[in-house]
Design a protein around this motif. Structure first.
Motif, short mmCIF file in Angstrom:
data_model
loop_
_atom_site.label_atom_id
_atom_site.label_comp_id
_atom_site.label_asym_id
_atom_site.label_seq_id
_atom_site.Cartn_x
_atom_site.Cartn_y
_atom_site.Cartn_z
N TRP A 20 26.18 4.26 15.30
CA TRP A 20 24.82 4.78 15.45
C TRP A 20 24.76 5.66 16.71
O TRP A 20 24.23 6.78 16.67
CB TRP A 20 23.84 3.61 15.55
N LEU A 21 25.31 5.15 17.81
CA LEU A 21 25.30 5.91 19.07
C LEU A 21 26.19 7.15 18.97
O LEU A 21 25.82 8.23 19.41
CB LEU A 21 25.76 5.02 20.23
N ASN A 24 24.52 9.80 17.15
CA ASN A 24 23.22 10.12 17.73
C ASN A 24 22.11 10.06 16.67
O ASN A 24 21.29 10.97 16.53
CB ASN A 24 23.22 11.49 18.41
N THR A 26 19.50 8.08 16.60
CA THR A 26 18.17 8.04 17.23
C THR A 26 17.69 9.45 17.56
O THR A 26 16.54 9.81 17.28
CB THR A 26 18.20 7.17 18.51
N GLY A 27 18.58 10.28 18.12
CA GLY A 27 18.21 11.66 18.45
C GLY A 27 17.84 12.45 17.20
O GLY A 27 16.89 13.25 17.21
N ALA A 28 18.56 12.24 16.10
CA ALA A 28 18.26 12.95 14.85
C ALA A 28 16.90 12.53 14.32
O ALA A 28 16.11 13.38 13.88
CB ALA A 28 19.35 12.65 13.82
N GLU A 30 14.37 11.29 16.09
CA GLU A 30 13.34 11.82 17.00
C GLU A 30 13.12 13.31 16.78
O GLU A 30 11.98 13.79 16.79
CB GLU A 30 13.73 11.54 18.45
N ALA A 31 14.19 14.07 16.55
CA ALA A 31 14.06 15.51 16.31
C ALA A 31 13.30 15.77 15.01
O ALA A 31 12.46 16.68 14.95
CB ALA A 31 15.44 16.16 16.25
N ARG A 34 9.60 15.07 15.68
CA ARG A 34 9.00 16.17 16.45
C ARG A 34 8.74 17.38 15.55
O ARG A 34 7.68 17.99 15.61
CB ARG A 34 9.89 16.56 17.63
N ALA A 57 17.97 11.04 8.33
CA ALA A 57 19.02 10.95 9.34
C ALA A 57 20.23 10.15 8.84
O ALA A 57 21.36 10.41 9.24
CB ALA A 57 18.47 10.33 10.62
#
Length: 154
Positions: A20-21, A24, A26-28, A30-31, A34, A57
């Motif tokens: 998962w880290l 990324n 979480t970043g995907a 969140e993007a 947004r 994601a």
């Protein structure tokens, strides 16, 4: 996404946190949120804020553990003929289950059009690793607890 794309139930998911880290995720997510909420790009989907970006994601980045890891639908009042057909095609439906089914005549459930069969039958319950009560007839409601086996109606 394709019509036959698998949907992941966020309530029943096993995560490899290192992967998962590394990816990324979480970043995907969140993007995507947004972008969905921005006036320039959004909205990207019709309903929900958390489930759609989670699915997008993870698209193609998961391993299916098998249906017995999320025997869902328990607590539902009905099962659609399409679901029965699906289980029969996967060779998961036993003729014994037919003795439980009655055509719904009362339009008793949300979305019921009189064609659903009652009660809901979970063909994999005997092999379940996780049972998922996600219907309005959960055993903790109205004192529906007991150890007595369920028998077909007379």
């Amino acid at each position: 996404a394709k019509k036959k794309t698998c949907v992941i139930n966020r309530g029943v998911v096993l995560i490899d946190t290192a992967q998962w880290l590394a990816l990324n995720i979480t970043g995907a997510i969140e993007a995507l949120v947004r972008a969905h909420l921005s006036k320039r790009a959004g909205p990207l989907w019709r309903s929900g804020v958390s489930q759609p970006p989670f699915l997008l994601a993870l698209a193609g980045r998961y391993f299916d553990l098998g249906a017995e890891f999320n025997v869902r639908g328990l607590g539902r009042g009905d099962i659609a003929p399409e679901e029965i057909t699906h289980y029969k095609e996967k060779d998961l439906w036993q003729p014994y289950f037919d003795s439980f089914l009655r055509k719904c005549e009362f339009h008793c459930c949300s979305g019921c059009k009189g064609w659903a069969m009652t009660p809901f039958v979970a063909p994999l319950a005997h092999r379940a690793k996780i049972v998922h009560f996600n219907g309005r007839l959960k055993p903790d409601k109205a004192g529906r607890r007991g150890a007595a086996p369920v028998a077909p109606p007379p």
